[in-house]
Design a protein around this motif. Structure first.
Motif, PDB file in Angstrom:
ATOM      1  N   GLN A 114     -14.590   2.672   4.938  1.00  0.00           N
ATOM      2  CA  GLN A 114     -13.704   1.942   4.030  1.00  0.00           C
ATOM      3  C   GLN A 114     -12.461   2.766   3.690  1.00  0.00           C
ATOM      4  O   GLN A 114     -11.354   2.229   3.649  1.00  0.00           O
TER       5      GLN A 114
ATOM      6  N   GLU B 108     -10.169   2.668   6.574  1.00  0.00           N
ATOM      7  CA  GLU B 108      -9.514   1.360   6.637  1.00  0.00           C
ATOM      8  C   GLU B 108      -8.363   1.298   5.642  1.00  0.00           C
ATOM      9  O   GLU B 108      -7.266   0.842   5.958  1.00  0.00           O
TER      10      GLU B 108
ATOM     11  N   SER C  50      -5.418   3.092   6.907  1.00  0.00           N
ATOM     12  CA  SER C  50      -4.728   2.411   8.001  1.00  0.00           C
ATOM     13  C   SER C  50      -3.632   1.473   7.498  1.00  0.00           C
ATOM     14  O   SER C  50      -2.732   1.111   8.249  1.00  0.00           O
ATOM     15  N   PHE C  51      -3.683   1.084   6.229  1.00  0.00           N
ATOM     16  CA  PHE C  51      -2.667   0.195   5.660  1.00  0.00           C
ATOM     17  C   PHE C  51      -1.532   0.960   4.979  1.00  0.00           C
ATOM     18  O   PHE C  51      -0.575   0.354   4.520  1.00  0.00           O
TER      19      PHE C  51
ATOM     20  N   VAL D  98      -6.871  -3.653  -1.709  1.00  0.00           N
ATOM     21  CA  VAL D  98      -6.668  -3.918  -0.292  1.00  0.00           C
ATOM     22  C   VAL D  98      -7.031  -5.366  -0.016  1.00  0.00           C
ATOM     23  O   VAL D  98      -8.094  -5.839  -0.436  1.00  0.00           O
TER      24      VAL D  98
ATOM     25  N   ASN E 253      -5.815  -8.775   2.964  1.00  0.00           N
ATOM     26  CA  ASN E 253      -4.892  -9.426   3.891  1.00  0.00           C
ATOM     27  C   ASN E 253      -3.985  -8.416   4.590  1.00  0.00           C
ATOM     28  O   ASN E 253      -2.785  -8.621   4.701  1.00  0.00           O
ATOM     29  N   ASN E 254      -4.574  -7.292   5.014  1.00  0.00           N
ATOM     30  CA  ASN E 254      -3.855  -6.220   5.710  1.00  0.00           C
ATOM     31  C   ASN E 254      -2.743  -5.598   4.872  1.00  0.00           C
ATOM     32  O   ASN E 254      -1.742  -5.123   5.406  1.00  0.00           O
ATOM     33  N   ARG E 255      -2.913  -5.622   3.570  1.00  0.00           N
ATOM     34  CA  ARG E 255      -1.940  -5.024   2.652  1.00  0.00           C
ATOM     35  C   ARG E 255      -2.667  -4.106   1.684  1.00  0.00           C
ATOM     36  O   ARG E 255      -3.840  -4.281   1.400  1.00  0.00           O
ATOM     37  N   ILE E 256      -1.913  -3.154   1.155  1.00  0.00           N
ATOM     38  CA  ILE E 256      -2.484  -2.238   0.165  1.00  0.00           C
ATOM     39  C   ILE E 256      -1.550  -2.153  -1.035  1.00  0.00           C
ATOM     40  O   ILE E 256      -0.323  -2.240  -0.906  1.00  0.00           O
TER      41      ILE E 256
END
Length: 146
Positions: free
Chosen positions: A55, A58, A61-62, A113, A115-118
């Protein structure tokens, strides 16, 4: 403790994961929870104690700046190196991730985190990124009519 595990749904494909340190000491966590509820966005609260290495990777990665983006305010690589007893630059990604998992107090109080956003910390304006685009467009059209 004022935290309750609730889930609010705005659509089927959007869920925000809220990773947090301590809700008792951080108003940002409570504000973010209230904002997500007000906007009917489904979310899951995950304390840092239950954060896995996968996690954390992950989350990283954003980010644009990697580990530096998720550290607490005032924490930098020099301080982190001193605390770890080894230069951060000499540590591998997994080693640094494991160190932060064991010492989560060095992470920002709140990491959201979805929808592929942070979103690091609570910022009401930036939280809008979690509202699905079609809902933001509708809100924008209504606002223009006023």
């Amino acid at each position: 403790m004022y935290f309750k595990k609730k889930h609010y749904i705005i659509n089927n494909h959007m869920k925000v994961k809220a990773y947090y340190a301590s809700p008792e000491k951080c108003s940002s966590v409570k504000k973010a929870q209230e904002w997500l509820e007000d906007h009917k966005i489904e979310y899951e609260l995950i304390p840092y104690g239950k954060l896995s290495r996968q996690q954390l990777l992950e989350i990283l990665s954003f980010t644009e700046g990697g580990f530096a983006d998720v550290l607490r305010r005032g924490m930098n690589y020099q301080k982190l190196s001193r605390l770890a007893g080894k230069k951060v630059e000499e540590m591998g990604t997994l080693e640094l991730a494991d160190f932060l998992l064991s010492n989560s107090r060095y992470l920002n109080q709140l990491l959201l985190v979805g929808n592929n956003r942070i979103q690091v910390g609570y910022n009401e304006e930036e939280m809008r990124k979690f509202i699905p685009k079609n809902k933001r467009v509708i809100a924008k059209k209504i606002f223009k009519k006023i």
